[in-house]
Design a protein around this motif. Structure first.
Motif, short mmCIF file in Angstrom:
data_model
loop_
_atom_site.label_atom_id
_atom_site.label_comp_id
_atom_site.label_asym_id
_atom_site.label_seq_id
_atom_site.Cartn_x
_atom_site.Cartn_y
_atom_site.Cartn_z
N ASP A 46 0.82 -1.20 0.00
CA ASP A 46 0.00 0.00 0.00
C ASP A 46 0.86 1.27 0.00
N ALA A 47 2.20 1.09 -0.05
CA ALA A 47 3.12 2.22 -0.13
C ALA A 47 4.49 1.71 -0.59
N ILE A 48 5.25 2.61 -1.21
CA ILE A 48 6.62 2.33 -1.64
C ILE A 48 7.49 3.46 -1.14
N THR A 49 8.67 3.12 -0.64
CA THR A 49 9.67 4.14 -0.36
C THR A 49 10.94 3.80 -1.13
N VAL A 50 11.62 4.85 -1.57
CA VAL A 50 12.91 4.70 -2.24
C VAL A 50 13.90 5.60 -1.51
N ASP A 51 14.96 5.00 -1.01
CA ASP A 51 16.05 5.73 -0.39
C ASP A 51 17.19 5.74 -1.41
N LEU A 59 8.80 -2.04 -0.29
CA LEU A 59 7.34 -2.14 -0.38
C LEU A 59 6.80 -2.27 1.04
N TRP A 60 5.71 -1.56 1.31
CA TRP A 60 5.11 -1.52 2.64
C TRP A 60 3.66 -1.96 2.59
N ARG A 61 3.18 -2.54 3.66
CA ARG A 61 1.77 -2.85 3.84
C ARG A 61 1.44 -2.60 5.30
N ALA A 62 0.44 -1.75 5.53
CA ALA A 62 -0.02 -1.43 6.89
C ALA A 62 1.14 -1.00 7.80
N GLY A 63 2.06 -0.21 7.24
CA GLY A 63 3.16 0.34 8.02
C GLY A 63 4.33 -0.60 8.25
N LEU A 64 4.28 -1.80 7.68
CA LEU A 64 5.36 -2.77 7.86
C LEU A 64 6.00 -3.08 6.51
N PRO A 65 7.33 -3.21 6.47
CA PRO A 65 7.98 -3.56 5.21
C PRO A 65 7.66 -5.01 4.83
N ILE A 66 7.31 -5.23 3.55
CA ILE A 66 7.02 -6.60 3.11
C ILE A 66 8.08 -7.12 2.14
N ARG A 67 8.77 -6.22 1.43
CA ARG A 67 9.87 -6.61 0.54
C ARG A 67 10.79 -5.41 0.41
N SER A 171 3.50 -7.72 -9.41
CA SER A 171 2.37 -8.44 -8.83
C SER A 171 1.92 -7.87 -7.49
N LEU A 172 2.83 -7.20 -6.78
CA LEU A 172 2.53 -6.69 -5.44
C LEU A 172 2.09 -5.23 -5.41
N VAL A 173 2.31 -4.49 -6.50
CA VAL A 173 2.06 -3.05 -6.48
C VAL A 173 0.92 -2.70 -7.44
N PRO A 174 -0.25 -2.36 -6.90
CA PRO A 174 -1.35 -1.94 -7.77
C PRO A 174 -1.18 -0.48 -8.21
N ASP A 175 -1.80 -0.14 -9.32
CA ASP A 175 -1.86 1.27 -9.71
C ASP A 175 -2.49 2.07 -8.57
N GLY A 176 -2.02 3.29 -8.40
CA GLY A 176 -2.51 4.13 -7.31
C GLY A 176 -1.69 4.06 -6.04
N THR A 177 -0.67 3.18 -6.01
CA THR A 177 0.18 3.05 -4.83
C THR A 177 1.06 4.28 -4.69
N PRO A 178 1.06 4.94 -3.52
CA PRO A 178 1.95 6.09 -3.33
C PRO A 178 3.40 5.65 -3.23
N ILE A 179 4.29 6.49 -3.77
CA ILE A 179 5.72 6.24 -3.70
C ILE A 179 6.41 7.51 -3.22
N THR A 180 7.24 7.37 -2.19
CA THR A 180 8.00 8.48 -1.64
C THR A 180 9.48 8.22 -1.93
N ILE A 181 10.13 9.17 -2.61
CA ILE A 181 11.53 9.04 -2.98
C ILE A 181 12.32 10.09 -2.23
N THR A 182 13.35 9.64 -1.50
CA THR A 182 14.19 10.56 -0.73
C THR A 182 15.64 10.43 -1.14
N ASP A 183 16.41 11.49 -0.86
CA ASP A 183 17.85 11.45 -1.12
C ASP A 183 18.51 10.64 -0.04
#
Length: 183
Positions: A46-51, A59-67, A171-183
């Motif tokens: 339900d969320a993606i972060t990129v460091d 990849l995150w689901r309900a505040g927990l990293p899943i991959r 397979s795990l990321v549906p369209d509409g998933t928010p992604i936050t990219i940080t430096d």
């Protein structure tokens, strides 16, 4: 080095680049990525972060990293993408807004860059903000490189993973998933 040797070396390198580019285009037509089925809704991110500094996509689901995946970035990864051709990966909050099973690379998910603020800032500078920022696998026909692609930042601003990882992300990321990219 003589002029003739220099010329022949340059010509050989040019032919190599043209051949490799042609190979990639041909492979994109005859061997496009076959998308896997979407995972069950309860397993999807339900969320993606990129460091960018750590070269890590999570990849995150309900505040927990899943991959989590090691990634390659644009060839000039530091800082926020500001214009077409700067080879930077943007920084900010975006959304996965569409997917391409027939891209030049093994599958791809589009990041909604440029946002309105990115467009306005680029216009104020008289520049094109660029676009087509994706999460993708390796160029078609080059999947055997596997994790060797992590030895350098080689994309034009995208986030690259191995083909197997890209199939999993797809397979795990549906369209509409928010992604936050940080430096």
């Amino acid at each position: 080095m003589s002029r003739r040797t220099l010329f022949l070396t340059a010509l050989g390198l040019l032919l190599l680049v043209v051949t490799l580019a042609g190979y990639t285009k041909v492979m994109a037509r005859i061997a496009p990525g076959t998308p896997p089925a979407m995972a069950e809704a309860s397993a999807r991110a339900d969320a993606i972060t990129v460091d960018k500094g750590a070269r890590r996509l999570t990849l995150w689901r309900a505040g927990l990293p899943i991959r989590a995946y090691d990634i390659s970035l644009g060839a000039a990864p530091e800082g926020h993408k500001t214009r077409e051709g700067d080879e930077r990966t943007p920084v900010g909050d975006y959304v996965i807004d569409w997917r391409n099973a027939r891209s030049f690379a093994h599958l791809s998910l589009h990041v909604s860059y440029p946002a309105h603020a990115d467009i306005a800032a680029a216009e104020a500078r008289g520049e094109d903000p660029g676009g087509m920022i994706m999460i993708h696998g390796l160029p078609n026909g080059w999947g055997a490189l596997g994790r060797l692609h992590l030895l350098w930042d080689w994309t034009d601003g995208c986030m690259a993973v191995t083909n197997a990882e890209m199939a999993e992300i797809w397979s795990l990321v549906p369209d509409g998933t928010p992604i936050t990219i940080t430096d």
